[in-house]
Design an enzyme around this catalytic site. Structure first.
Site, PDB file in Angstrom:
ATOM      1  N   ASP A 203      -2.381  56.526  41.520  1.00 11.68           N
ATOM      2  CA  ASP A 203      -1.385  55.697  42.181  1.00 11.68           C
ATOM      3  C   ASP A 203      -1.288  56.032  43.668  1.00 11.68           C
ATOM      4  OD1 ASP A 203       0.579  53.675  41.941  1.00 11.68           O
ATOM      5  OD2 ASP A 203       2.166  55.187  41.972  1.00 11.68           O
ATOM      6  N   GLU A 250      -5.682  53.008  43.093  1.00 12.28           N
ATOM      7  CA  GLU A 250      -4.657  51.968  43.303  1.00 12.28           C
ATOM      8  C   GLU A 250      -4.556  51.744  44.801  1.00 12.28           C
ATOM      9  OE1 GLU A 250      -1.643  50.286  44.786  1.00 12.28           O
ATOM     10  OE2 GLU A 250      -0.778  52.255  44.331  1.00 12.28           O
ATOM     11  N   ASP A 303       4.523  46.509  37.427  1.00  8.71           N
ATOM     12  CA  ASP A 303       5.520  46.232  38.460  1.00  8.71           C
ATOM     13  C   ASP A 303       5.690  44.744  38.733  1.00  8.71           C
ATOM     14  OD1 ASP A 303       6.339  48.838  39.018  1.00  8.71           O
ATOM     15  OD2 ASP A 303       4.785  49.149  40.515  1.00  8.71           O
TER      16      ASP A 303
END
Length: 401
Positions: A203, A250, A303
């Site tokens: 991430d 990411e 998300d």
């Protein structure tokens, strides 16, 4: 790393009907295999943050979540506990000193590895997720305070989506101290990750190039400053000990050229999200025509809204421009992801089930009501599996049965 052309489904174990690693987890693996899927993507497997339930703010970067246990009272022998403590000597005593349970970690490893083995036998591998930061007050900070900065916390700067930026509040790494320690904490973190999963998303990858540091105590992220991250030095140190890393970077949001260069230098696939392709910009990297082969294409992530919910939020003009089937927008977007040149295509289970906004997993910037969605025990029908398999075969992402 080279990703073979394949596809998979994003579903955190907390979204199983009972939210634990019970028979429903095994039936979900069966569904994936019947549907021709090669990957089960999960969110971080650590204990979630206590107030919000977020798996991205765990009190441990190493521990598994006891809340996922199907049998939390299962007996643990002294031999099992001793063997686990020896294997996990870098972190387990720190977790126990923090208040965690050694026995629960033995139980988690037992249940998770049994499920993972069952999946592997059916051609399904596990795709994990590694948050870049740890939680404030975590066991990691308590055990290694010298590896973290004082006086600044994590966030992201103001942009068109957030005028005052995003104040995350996580402790920031002291990269000088990390380097002096040979990046040992990171090496052990990746070692632990690949004991649990076959591939992991890292991430906020851009934070390894430069990260936004906000003075501690500030109410917003406006007054932060960019500071240089460790770059390739960190990943080369990890690879020297662990070998090539099966990592997806990411790289969503505003990504600078140095971030792209680092990702390509390391050979990591990036991410594209088809919901981000709305609008009329032909250069948008999220449009299927612009996808790189060395990437992972998502309909949406944890998300995002579900595709059905996203579609219902679009204007009539944007709906028309998208060229999705108005009678079946979720499946149309899923078919676009599967048809992408991207090596790997992923969709949240909510999109396979054609669910709306009520099934959204997370709304960023809100502290309540997230991470709670579960699918119904009768949702994984044979008809859905057959439809997904047919699409997967036609897109060249699986051999026909």
């Amino acid at each position: 790393m080279n990703l073979p052309r394949a596809s998979g489904i994003l579903l955190h174990p907390t979204s199983l009907p009972n939210g634990v690693l019970d028979d429903h987890a095994y039936r979900f693996v069966d569904f994936l295999a019947d549907a021709g899927q090669s990957w089960w993507q999960v969110l971080p497997l650590g204990p979630p943050e206590g107030l919000t339930g977020s798996p991205y703010m765990s009190p441990s970067a190493f521990a598994g979540s006891p809340a996922l246990l199907a049998d939390p009272e299962a007996p643990v022998t002294q031999e099992e506990a001793g063997a686990f403590r020896k294997r996990q000597s870098y972190w387990i005593d720190d977790w126990v000193a923090y208040g965690g349970s050694l026995e629960d970690q033995v139980r988690f490893e037992r249940e998770w590895q049994a499920l993972r083995g069952y999946a592997a036998e059916r051609g399904v591998r596990i795709f994990g997720d590694m948050p870049i930061y740890v939680a404030n007050g975590s066991a990691d900070v308590a055990a290694h305070p010298k590896l973290f900065q004082q006086g600044a916390v994590a966030g992201v700067p103001p942009d068109s989506f957030a005028k005052t930026g995003q104040l995350w509040g996580n402790p920031l790494y002291d990269w000088t101290a990390m380097r002096a320690d040979g990046y040992r904490w990171w090496i052990e973190r990746f070692r632990r990750a690949f004991e649990l999963v076959d591939l992991t998303r890292v991430d906020h990858f851009r934070g390894f190039v430069a990260y936004w540091a906000v003075p501690a105590g500030n109410a917003t992220a406006v007054e932060g400053k960019w500071r240089r991250g460790p770059g390739a030095d960190l990943f080369h140190a990890i690879e020297r000990e662990l070998g090539p890393l099966p990592v997806v970077a990411e790289d969503l949001g505003v990504i600078t050229e140095p971030v792209v260069r680092l990702r390509r230098e390391l050979g990591y696939p990036g991410m594209v999200v088809l919901q981000f392709g709305a609008g009329r910009d032909p250069t948008n990297p999220h449009l299927p025509a612009n996808h790189e082969e060395h990437s992972v294409a998502y309909t949406g992530t944890h998300d995002n809204n579900t595709t059905r919910g996203w579609w219902e939020s679009l204007s009539d003009d944007d709906r028309a421009w998208s060229e999705l089937d108005p009678d079946d927008p979720a499946w149309s977007l899923l078919a676009a992801a599967w048809g992408s040149r991207a090596a790997l295509a992923i969709a949240p289970l909510q999109d396979v089930l054609d669910l709306g906004n009520e099934a959204r997993m997370n709304l960023p910037g809100t502290n309540h009501g997230n991470w709670q969605w579960r699918y119904g025990p009768d949702a994984l029908t044979r008809e859905r599996a057959e439809r997904l398999r047919a699409l997967t075969v036609s897109a060249g992402r699986v051999r026909s049965a």
